[in-house]
Design an enzyme around this catalytic site. Structure first.
Site, PDB file in Angstrom:
ATOM      1  N   HIS A   1      32.737  31.006 -10.884  1.00 28.25           N
ATOM      2  CA  HIS A   1      33.426  30.517  -9.700  1.00 28.25           C
ATOM      3  C   HIS A   1      33.574  31.611  -8.644  1.00 28.25           C
ATOM      4  CE1 HIS A   1      37.438  28.428  -8.238  1.00 28.25           C
ATOM      5  NE2 HIS A   1      36.687  28.823  -7.256  1.00 28.25           N
TER       6      HIS A   1
ATOM      7  N   HIS B   1      40.940  34.242  -1.840  1.00 24.20           N
ATOM      8  CA  HIS B   1      40.129  33.620  -2.893  1.00 24.20           C
ATOM      9  C   HIS B   1      38.696  33.513  -2.386  1.00 24.20           C
ATOM     10  CE1 HIS B   1      38.469  31.143  -5.926  1.00 24.20           C
ATOM     11  NE2 HIS B   1      38.153  30.207  -5.057  1.00 24.20           N
TER      12      HIS B   1
ATOM     13  N   GLU C   1      42.524  24.050  -3.484  1.00 25.54           N
ATOM     14  CA  GLU C   1      42.907  25.196  -4.313  1.00 25.54           C
ATOM     15  C   GLU C   1      44.075  25.995  -3.746  1.00 25.54           C
ATOM     16  OE1 GLU C   1      39.594  26.688  -7.092  1.00 25.54           O
ATOM     17  OE2 GLU C   1      38.949  27.138  -5.051  1.00 25.54           O
TER      18      GLU C   1
ATOM     19  N   HIS D   1      34.118  33.573  -3.225  1.00 23.80           N
ATOM     20  CA  HIS D   1      32.926  33.437  -4.066  1.00 23.80           C
ATOM     21  C   HIS D   1      32.011  34.629  -3.773  1.00 23.80           C
ATOM     22  CE1 HIS D   1      33.639  28.795  -3.583  1.00 23.80           C
ATOM     23  NE2 HIS D   1      34.584  29.370  -4.281  1.00 23.80           N
TER      24      HIS D   1
END
Lengths: 253, 253, 253, 253
Positions: free
Chosen positions: C167, C96, C77, C98
């Site tokens: 996500h 980024h 990613e 979760h």
């Protein structure tokens, strides 16, 4: 180690385990009936459970009077223990706690009932003792004399657990390790039940399941937890009787 | 250790305890009124509570001006402390926090009230100060001058706790250890109350119970928590006065 | 330590902090724009954030191609980062994640909005990117090429945070420490908001408050968190610029 | 280290990881099919997962009978493992757990379904086995013989996960590390779903997404988690096959 020394070490371990597993915080207490003198019980001086040493442990009569060494001030609520040992000859250990997930059930009408097999021994009928009912609106909610202790013992009756409104709960056991085990899984059950109720109607354990599990709970099940909790609390593990007795067999579960 | 040194050590310990017990995170602060100069208070330079050392502690006037050593930048919100010490001669310690379970009560209409005996001293009437009411819609929500501090002090009034909308809360005590104790059990109460409300209608402590508990809270109760929290935060425990004074007695609970 | 070495150490620290504060688990990643080459960015090889060492860090172009050392497989990613650095010259760092309390807002219609001053910079208008909208129903939800990255960047627009349905979310910052700070307080805000919503209608921060706080967030605020999080993650704390520059003043909050 | 030694070390590590990540507490167990003898499986003697050593591991037939060394009493529920290895040749590892966030879904009608990409492999159709249906109301809820194990295996069918009412769940995998990975993310998914449901209607992963993710889950993804969990559980990390085989490529995600 003599039996007398070993029961003191076990009582310290029980305190440390219950603190480490978040059943007790700075408050709450655990006692054991004196193994040689059934009209006596052993309980620490008033101290946070995670701080307790062997030297802190005192001996009490079933009136809550201390006998022998007095390393410090006793717990104000020793009368919970005194009254329960007097009322229930089958009881060998008492845990009084402010187990956090249990308290919400003491201040609402929602009944705490077991939903998971490990927690079955708390039973299907858990009373909620409210000190206000008999002692009025100006108490500090603590069980600070024998009369209060006896009233609570009457509410508990033949059961394993009773809640105490706005305060916590008390668990009894046929042994120290059993009382610790039941206390830990009561906290787990309460947390699981709060989450389950947020999802919809709940299927509780049936009376038959509760009875089967409670009667069948074996020493080795309790030992499996105890060894693990000792390790987590950094206390030495001393094997209980089942592992050396004839309870060991490939077929008994 | 001299009294002056001991109060500094205690203040460091209070910071570490409140961080360790999750009442404070990287922000929030705790102060104590100067034991010899009641028109002064002691508060760390602006630093995360868990990092604070004795050398970080500064002295302030009741206007929030620093006097003496300046080891670094002060907290912008020292005016909360300044205004409260000025308005409330009975207050010896102030904890300003972002106690996580308390914040939801500051942004909803649901009142935070005590449901458990340990938490009774937060009281039955906890106001929620909204900085918008007087200072409008363009603040950063921080209490950054004396006028704001005084407005907040007026909202708190004679009480022990006031919430601050979208921000946190502030707790006062008659001593440092009491303010820490109240702060920790306020967080616990808030978490228990959120869970209880998910189960149904809640039975709160009555006014009589709150008054009885608040008046009767003894030094040894606070010490029991303090010793435990010192151990958990890896700080030395220095016994408070009650254990050496005449408070010790088998009959006082 | 040279600037180049210091940015690598900071990036390792950011990874460890975000893992320790539970914003990242075994997955998620944080990058920083190359301080000397604005068309490059620095990002670890594909590894759990808490395991990352300086030697794991790779350099990438704004197309997501690796240049220079290749200590291992890159994150699939990396295109999130590539596309955001290309689209947003003001962005110097990308996280980024979760982040667990944030995910529920990505799979329901409930909007995540800031309720607490520390969390204001996430802003009042947080979009929720759904990969299904453009890329259909058979993706693995990961942003694995530039086209997907650009679509996400367009959704984020000028904002600081965008959710990613089922996500996680992605946070941008004007610096590495700011992006880490925003990420940690976004997780805290989301958890507080879930609890608040269970209590009733919620008072969110106003647009004026969000703007005032976001514009006024000073370096020393971020440093206070960074020092504390370094200590918690057992990483050395290297002071940021504000503490040695002219930002220090008794009057600036 | 020989293959035989390495599978034992991996099995110990799996136990420690699942305990450390709170999927298992003092109970639950994880097994692996014997790598050389597919009609055998390896499982510890009855002991808390966090206590398990290599010497505790026993070998069992697909009837649940122990063969070879008998370091202690076996788990009563080894029949879950025996029946699943017999019914499912594709299964190489089985995790039986009391994963806490999963249990609420076993006692309510609310279906557990994946909402987050990491958790997709639990699948979109998770059955809930109720021991009462076939074995009545007087069991202890444990799977203590082959008949019960076979009934459970039939309920699981071709799937990856089945819940067990009032008890827990069981997860199967094509390898030990995969079963551990699925178990950890099942617990995470369940916790996220409980929170999401409190916010409103939930968007679940679609069938297409679940299929794409489940088919595409690569060894390196599982390794990224495994390395991190080893570190957290203070166990040595031994790289799995993918990192040395040809799975490594810049283009495969």
């Amino acid at each position: 180690m003599s039996d007398a020394a070993s029961i003191l070490e076990d009582l310290v371990t029980a305190n440390r385990i219950l603190a480490n597993e978040k059943v007790l915080d700075s408050f709450g207490h655990v006692s054991v009936r004196h193994p040689q003198a059934p009209d006596r019980f052993l309980l620490s001086r008033a101290r946070a459970p995670d701080m307790i040493q062997v030297d802190d442990i005192m001996e009490f009569t079933l009136d809550g009077a201390s006998v022998g060494r007095e390393p410090g001030k006793p717990y104000a609520e020793r009368f919970i223990h005194a009254a329960l040992y007097a009322a229930r000859p089958d009881v060998k250990s008492v845990v009084h706690n402010h187990s956090p997930s249990v308290i919400p059930f003491s201040v609402t009408n929602r009944k705490m009932r077991p939903i998971m097999h490990m927690c079955a021994p708390i039973g299907n009928d858990i009373p909620n003792w409210d000190i206000r009912d008999k002692f009025g609106d100006n108490t500090n909610l603590l069980v600070t004399d024998l009369e209060m202790g006896r009233d609570f013992a009457q509410c508990l009756g033949h059961r394993t657990v009773a809640l105490m409104r706005g305060h916590g709960s008390t668990v009894v056991g046929r042994g120290l390790r059993e009382a610790v085990f039941t206390s830990i899984y009561m906290e787990i059950n309460a947390g699981l039940l709060i989450q389950s109720l947020s999802l919809g109607d709940v299927v509780y354990l049936s009376d038959g399941e509760i009875e089967t599990i409670s009667k069948g709970r074996a020493g080795f099940t309790i030992e499996r937890g105890w060894e693990n909790w000792c390790n987590r609390a950094k206390r030495p593990y001393v094997a209980g009787e089942w592992t050396t007795g004839k309870g060991f067999s490939r077929s008994d579960g």
